[in-house]
Enzyme design. Structure first.
Site, PDB file in Angstrom:
ATOM      1  N   ASP A 141       0.944  -1.197  -0.040  1.00 19.15           N
ATOM      2  CA  ASP A 141       0.173  -0.099  -0.111  1.00 19.15           C
ATOM      3  C   ASP A 141       1.125   1.305  -0.082  1.00 19.15           C
ATOM      4  OD1 ASP A 141       0.895   0.227   2.457  1.00 19.15           O
ATOM      5  OD2 ASP A 141      -1.068   0.466   3.456  1.00 19.15           O
ATOM      6  N   HIS A 142       0.145   2.372   0.221  1.00 22.78           N
ATOM      7  CA  HIS A 142       1.016   3.592   0.225  1.00 22.78           C
ATOM      8  C   HIS A 142       2.121   3.577   1.244  1.00 22.78           C
ATOM      9  CE1 HIS A 142      -2.196   4.061   3.012  1.00 22.78           C
ATOM     10  NE2 HIS A 142      -1.527   5.035   3.828  1.00 22.78           N
ATOM     11  N   ILE A 198       1.676  -5.861   9.308  1.00 24.37           N
ATOM     12  CA  ILE A 198       0.431  -6.592  10.051  1.00 24.37           C
ATOM     13  C   ILE A 198      -0.833  -6.610   9.240  1.00 24.37           C
ATOM     14  CG2 ILE A 198      -0.941  -6.685  12.200  1.00 24.37           C
ATOM     15  CD1 ILE A 198       1.473  -5.200  13.533  1.00 24.37           C
ATOM     16  N   THR A 227       3.189  -1.263   8.769  1.00 27.15           N
ATOM     17  CA  THR A 227       3.583  -2.395   9.663  1.00 27.15           C
ATOM     18  C   THR A 227       4.003  -3.753   9.343  1.00 27.15           C
ATOM     19  OG1 THR A 227       1.383  -2.992  10.334  1.00 27.15           O
ATOM     20  CG2 THR A 227       2.311  -0.964  11.586  1.00 27.15           C
ATOM     21  N   HIS A 246      10.576 -24.019   8.311  1.00 29.35           N
ATOM     22  CA  HIS A 246       9.511 -24.767   9.391  1.00 29.35           C
ATOM     23  C   HIS A 246       8.223 -24.584   8.829  1.00 29.35           C
ATOM     24  CE1 HIS A 246      12.069 -25.439  13.280  1.00 29.35           C
ATOM     25  NE2 HIS A 246      12.723 -25.728  12.009  1.00 29.35           N
ATOM     26  N   CYS A 274       3.517  -3.145   3.917  1.00 28.94           N
ATOM     27  CA  CYS A 274       2.721  -2.120   4.314  1.00 28.94           C
ATOM     28  C   CYS A 274       3.429  -1.209   5.442  1.00 28.94           C
ATOM     29  CB  CYS A 274       1.181  -2.539   4.883  1.00 28.94           C
ATOM     30  SG  CYS A 274       1.046  -3.418   6.285  1.00 28.94           S
TER      31      CYS A 274
END
Ligand code: RB5
Length: 148
Positions: free
Chosen positions: A9-10, A69, A67, A98, A65
């Protein structure tokens, strides 16, 4: 050549542009699915574009992005996606070995550029260990997609 789908995103646009510079020297093809500027936009739109390409083609993806998250939450809603939000190289290596991670998520506002590029390189270059115990655990995770 292995192809990587990348999107942001921005809030992740500038780091996405930097990450694109490492693909060719490392021998990866890539496709940039946007966004194409720092103008405000919605991260789920780009998480969807990358997740769908990863599912369709079996290649890997990278999402950035602010973060990392929001992108990981959104991408992990897609069946077959194992998106990993990483802020260090150890996690980047382990999540390939893993978890057979197929999307790497990064946060431009929390991870410095040089570290982020190291994370990308480690994640790209580490293979899944294919260990029996990890396959079993991934199968247990996969079952959640069908039963919830
Ligand atoms: C955008 O301001 C920001 O919310 C987004 O880039 C991301 O960090 C969401 O998780």
């Amino acid at each position: 050549m292995v192809k990587i789908f990348i999107g942001s995103d921005h809030g992740g646009y500038n780091l996405k542009e930097k990450i694109k510079e490492v693909f060719t020297p490392l021998g990866y093809e890539f496709e940039d699915l946007g966004t194409n500027s720092t103008e405000s936009c919605d991260y789920p739109i780009f998480a969807e574009k990358v997740a769908k390409k990863v599912i369709e083609t079996g290649n890997n993806g990278i999402l950035v992005c602010g973060t990392g998250i929001g992108m990981s939450i959104a991408a992990n809603k897609f069946s077959g996606i194992r998106a990993s939000h990483c802020t260090d190289t150890f996690s980047a290596r382990m999540t390939k070995e893993h978890n057979n991670s197929n999307i790497l998520c990064l946060g431009e506002r929390i991870t410095g550029q040089d570290l982020a590029l190291d994370i990308v390189k480690v994640w790209l270059e580490t293979p899944f260990s294919n260990g029996e115990r990890h396959l079993k655990r991934l199968e247990l995770v996969k079952n959640f997609e069908n039963n919830n």
